[in-house]
Design a protein around this motif. Structure first.
Motif, mmCIF file in Angstrom:
data_model
loop_
_atom_site.group_PDB
_atom_site.id
_atom_site.type_symbol
_atom_site.label_atom_id
_atom_site.label_comp_id
_atom_site.label_asym_id
_atom_site.label_seq_id
_atom_site.Cartn_x
_atom_site.Cartn_y
_atom_site.Cartn_z
ATOM 1 N N GLY A 1 67.005 65.722 -5.160
ATOM 2 C CA GLY A 1 68.055 66.697 -5.416
ATOM 3 C C GLY A 1 68.793 66.359 -6.693
ATOM 4 N N GLN A 2 69.272 67.378 -7.341
ATOM 5 C CA GLN A 2 69.972 67.164 -8.610
ATOM 6 C C GLN A 2 71.355 66.582 -8.364
ATOM 7 N N PRO A 3 71.638 65.418 -8.963
ATOM 8 C CA PRO A 3 72.980 64.836 -8.815
ATOM 9 C C PRO A 3 73.969 65.556 -9.725
ATOM 10 N N GLY A 4 75.224 65.232 -9.587
ATOM 11 C CA GLY A 4 76.219 65.772 -10.506
ATOM 12 C C GLY A 4 75.917 65.304 -11.921
ATOM 13 N N THR A 5 76.149 66.160 -12.867
ATOM 14 C CA THR A 5 75.868 65.823 -14.262
ATOM 15 C C THR A 5 77.023 65.005 -14.826
ATOM 16 N N LEU A 6 76.697 63.860 -15.398
ATOM 17 C CA LEU A 6 77.699 63.002 -16.016
ATOM 18 C C LEU A 6 78.261 63.668 -17.265
ATOM 19 N N GLY A 7 79.448 63.270 -17.649
ATOM 20 C CA GLY A 7 80.043 63.788 -18.870
ATOM 21 C C GLY A 7 79.156 63.489 -20.069
ATOM 22 N N ASN A 8 79.115 64.394 -21.027
ATOM 23 C CA ASN A 8 78.319 64.240 -22.237
ATOM 24 C C ASN A 8 76.831 64.135 -21.930
ATOM 25 N N SER A 9 76.358 64.849 -20.910
ATOM 26 C CA SER A 9 74.948 64.865 -20.537
ATOM 27 C C SER A 9 74.553 66.290 -20.185
ATOM 28 N N THR A 10 73.306 66.464 -19.800
ATOM 29 C CA THR A 10 72.800 67.761 -19.360
ATOM 30 C C THR A 10 71.959 67.536 -18.110
ATOM 31 N N PRO A 11 71.678 68.595 -17.347
ATOM 32 C CA PRO A 11 70.783 68.430 -16.199
ATOM 33 C C PRO A 11 69.421 67.853 -16.603
ATOM 34 N N PHE A 12 68.892 68.260 -17.760
ATOM 35 C CA PHE A 12 67.608 67.736 -18.232
ATOM 36 C C PHE A 12 67.679 66.217 -18.426
ATOM 37 N N LEU A 13 68.720 65.747 -19.102
ATOM 38 C CA LEU A 13 68.851 64.311 -19.352
ATOM 39 C C LEU A 13 69.067 63.527 -18.060
ATOM 40 N N MET A 14 69.790 64.116 -17.106
ATOM 41 C CA MET A 14 69.951 63.473 -15.801
ATOM 42 C C MET A 14 68.597 63.380 -15.102
ATOM 43 N N GLY A 15 67.756 64.411 -15.273
ATOM 44 C CA GLY A 15 66.411 64.384 -14.704
ATOM 45 C C GLY A 15 65.558 63.295 -15.327
ATOM 46 N N VAL A 16 65.638 63.144 -16.640
ATOM 47 C CA VAL A 16 64.895 62.072 -17.327
ATOM 48 C C VAL A 16 65.323 60.722 -16.766
ATOM 49 N N ARG A 17 66.608 60.533 -16.625
ATOM 50 C CA ARG A 17 67.140 59.271 -16.094
ATOM 51 C C ARG A 17 66.607 58.997 -14.684
ATOM 52 N N LYS A 18 66.670 59.994 -13.812
ATOM 53 C CA LYS A 18 66.203 59.815 -12.434
ATOM 54 C C LYS A 18 64.694 59.608 -12.383
ATOM 55 N N GLY A 19 63.951 60.260 -13.268
ATOM 56 C CA GLY A 19 62.510 60.072 -13.326
ATOM 57 C C GLY A 19 62.134 58.652 -13.719
ATOM 58 N N ILE A 20 62.842 58.111 -14.689
ATOM 59 C CA ILE A 20 62.602 56.730 -15.117
ATOM 60 C C ILE A 20 62.954 55.771 -13.986
ATOM 61 N N GLU A 21 64.096 56.013 -13.338
ATOM 62 C CA GLU A 21 64.491 55.153 -12.224
ATOM 63 C C GLU A 21 63.446 55.166 -11.110
ATOM 64 N N ARG A 22 62.937 56.345 -10.785
ATOM 65 C CA ARG A 22 61.928 56.442 -9.721
ATOM 66 C C ARG A 22 60.644 55.725 -10.123
ATOM 67 N N ALA A 23 60.223 55.895 -11.365
ATOM 68 C CA ALA A 23 58.979 55.266 -11.833
ATOM 69 C C ALA A 23 59.075 53.747 -11.821
ATOM 70 N N LEU A 24 60.251 53.212 -12.128
ATOM 71 C CA LEU A 24 60.440 51.763 -12.194
ATOM 72 C C LEU A 24 60.951 51.171 -10.886
ATOM 73 N N SER A 25 61.320 52.023 -9.946
ATOM 74 C CA SER A 25 61.931 51.591 -8.672
ATOM 75 C C SER A 25 63.182 50.751 -8.910
ATOM 76 N N LYS A 26 63.929 51.114 -9.945
ATOM 77 C CA LYS A 26 65.181 50.433 -10.280
ATOM 78 C C LYS A 26 66.166 51.470 -10.806
#
Length: 65
Positions: free
Chosen positions: A33-58
């Motif tokens: 699920g899409q988390p709240g968007t941090l300040g100075n970010s976009t939904p796309f960038l939040m998705g990139v962040r979550k994708g990297i976290e999932r891939a690295l399990s960190k």
């Protein structure tokens, strides 16, 4: 490029982040699920962040150590 980041969705960002770590030939896991968007970010960038976290399990913050 800035137009792509502004207009792209969280799901598209998640795919970009996940595949940038795991490669393009791996299956994509379920998109969280899409988390709240941090300040100075976009939904796309939040998705990139979550994708990297999932891939690295960190969490991104754990990578700084």
């Amino acid at each position: 490029m800035s137009d792509i980041i502004r207009e792209a969705s969280f799901a598209e960002g998640f795919e970009v982040g996940y595949r940038s770590i795991k490669g393009t030939s791996v299956g994509l896991p379920g998109i969280p699920g899409q988390p709240g968007t941090l300040g100075n970010s976009t939904p796309f960038l939040m998705g990139v962040r979550k994708g990297i976290e999932r891939a690295l399990s960190k969490k991104i913050n754990e990578l700084k150590e």
